[in-house]
Design a protein around this motif. Structure first.
Motif, PDB file in Angstrom:
ATOM      1  N   ALA A  20       0.815  -1.223   0.000  1.00 47.02           N
ATOM      2  CA  ALA A  20       0.000   0.000   0.000  1.00 47.02           C
ATOM      3  C   ALA A  20       0.847   1.271   0.000  1.00 47.02           C
ATOM      4  O   ALA A  20       0.322   2.367   0.191  1.00 47.02           O
ATOM      5  N   ARG A  21       2.135   1.132  -0.241  1.00 49.46           N
ATOM      6  CA  ARG A  21       3.017   2.296  -0.302  1.00 49.46           C
ATOM      7  C   ARG A  21       2.873   2.990  -1.660  1.00 49.46           C
ATOM      8  O   ARG A  21       2.331   2.417  -2.601  1.00 49.46           O
ATOM      9  N   PHE A  57       7.256   1.200  -4.177  1.00 52.00           N
ATOM     10  CA  PHE A  57       7.065  -0.170  -4.666  1.00 52.00           C
ATOM     11  C   PHE A  57       8.099  -0.494  -5.736  1.00 52.00           C
ATOM     12  O   PHE A  57       8.708  -1.558  -5.732  1.00 52.00           O
ATOM     13  N   ASN A  58       8.310   0.432  -6.677  1.00 52.31           N
ATOM     14  CA  ASN A  58       9.258   0.204  -7.762  1.00 52.31           C
ATOM     15  C   ASN A  58      10.682   0.039  -7.261  1.00 52.31           C
ATOM     16  O   ASN A  58      11.463  -0.699  -7.858  1.00 52.31           O
ATOM     17  N   ALA A  75      -1.517   1.464  -4.014  1.00 58.93           N
ATOM     18  CA  ALA A  75      -1.211   2.591  -3.138  1.00 58.93           C
ATOM     19  C   ALA A  75      -2.432   2.995  -2.325  1.00 58.93           C
ATOM     20  O   ALA A  75      -3.571   2.889  -2.793  1.00 58.93           O
ATOM     21  N   ALA A  76      -2.193   3.469  -1.117  1.00 56.63           N
ATOM     22  CA  ALA A  76      -3.263   3.788  -0.173  1.00 56.63           C
ATOM     23  C   ALA A  76      -4.332   4.701  -0.755  1.00 56.63           C
ATOM     24  O   ALA A  76      -5.516   4.522  -0.472  1.00 56.63           O
ATOM     25  N   TYR A 126       0.836  -4.390   3.615  1.00 57.75           N
ATOM     26  CA  TYR A 126       1.838  -3.622   4.342  1.00 57.75           C
ATOM     27  C   TYR A 126       1.988  -2.247   3.726  1.00 57.75           C
ATOM     28  O   TYR A 126       1.714  -2.033   2.553  1.00 57.75           O
ATOM     29  N   GLY A 127       2.410  -1.284   4.574  1.00 58.64           N
ATOM     30  CA  GLY A 127       2.675   0.084   4.146  1.00 58.64           C
ATOM     31  C   GLY A 127       4.077   0.475   4.583  1.00 58.64           C
ATOM     32  O   GLY A 127       4.894  -0.374   4.915  1.00 58.64           O
TER      33      GLY A 127
END
Length: 124
Positions: free
Chosen positions: A39-40, A45-46, A57-58, A78-79
């Motif tokens: 969820a970042r 993520f990349n 993403a959130a 996870y974030g």
């Protein structure tokens, strides 16, 4: 015959909060009926993410989850922080997802025990 099946190893049970070891146990067990959600923000993520995670993403989490994930699927999320992870999980639960587990420590905990991560190649 029942005793025989009781002696066979079993995957860790699903919990609302999971340690990275719990998720890794399920992955090693070969249970494909789960989704790992990062969820970042997409840039984070990349850079690096848990092997097999998908980026949601959130700010678009619920809308994209509703299009892509069944409400009864096991979802591990996870974030950046445990607080962000908790907020993302709460959003999914609020949208009707029944089996959402927060990965305690997120990517940092995953990397701390040297579990496999992926990096997305970015063209320069």
């Amino acid at each position: 015959m029942e005793i025989f099946f009781e002696l066979l190893p079993q995957a860790a049970p699903f919990k609302p909060r999971s340690r990275v070891f719990d998720l890794k146990s399920r992955l090693d067990w070969g249970e494909p009926a789960l989704t790992i959600v990062d969820a970042r923000p997409r840039a984070a993520f990349n850079e690096c993410h848990i092997m097999g995670a998908i980026p949601l993403a959130a700010d678009e989490l619920v809308a994209r989850a509703q299009v892509n994930l069944e409400v009864d699927r096991d979802i591990y999320v996870y974030g950046e922080t445990d607080e962000e992870t908790e907020a993302a999980a709460a959003s999914l639960r609020g949208a009707g997802y029944k089996r959402v587990s927060e990965i305690v420590g997120g990517l940092a905990a995953w990397k701390a025990v040297n579990y496999e991560v992926e990096k997305t190649a970015v063209a320069v």
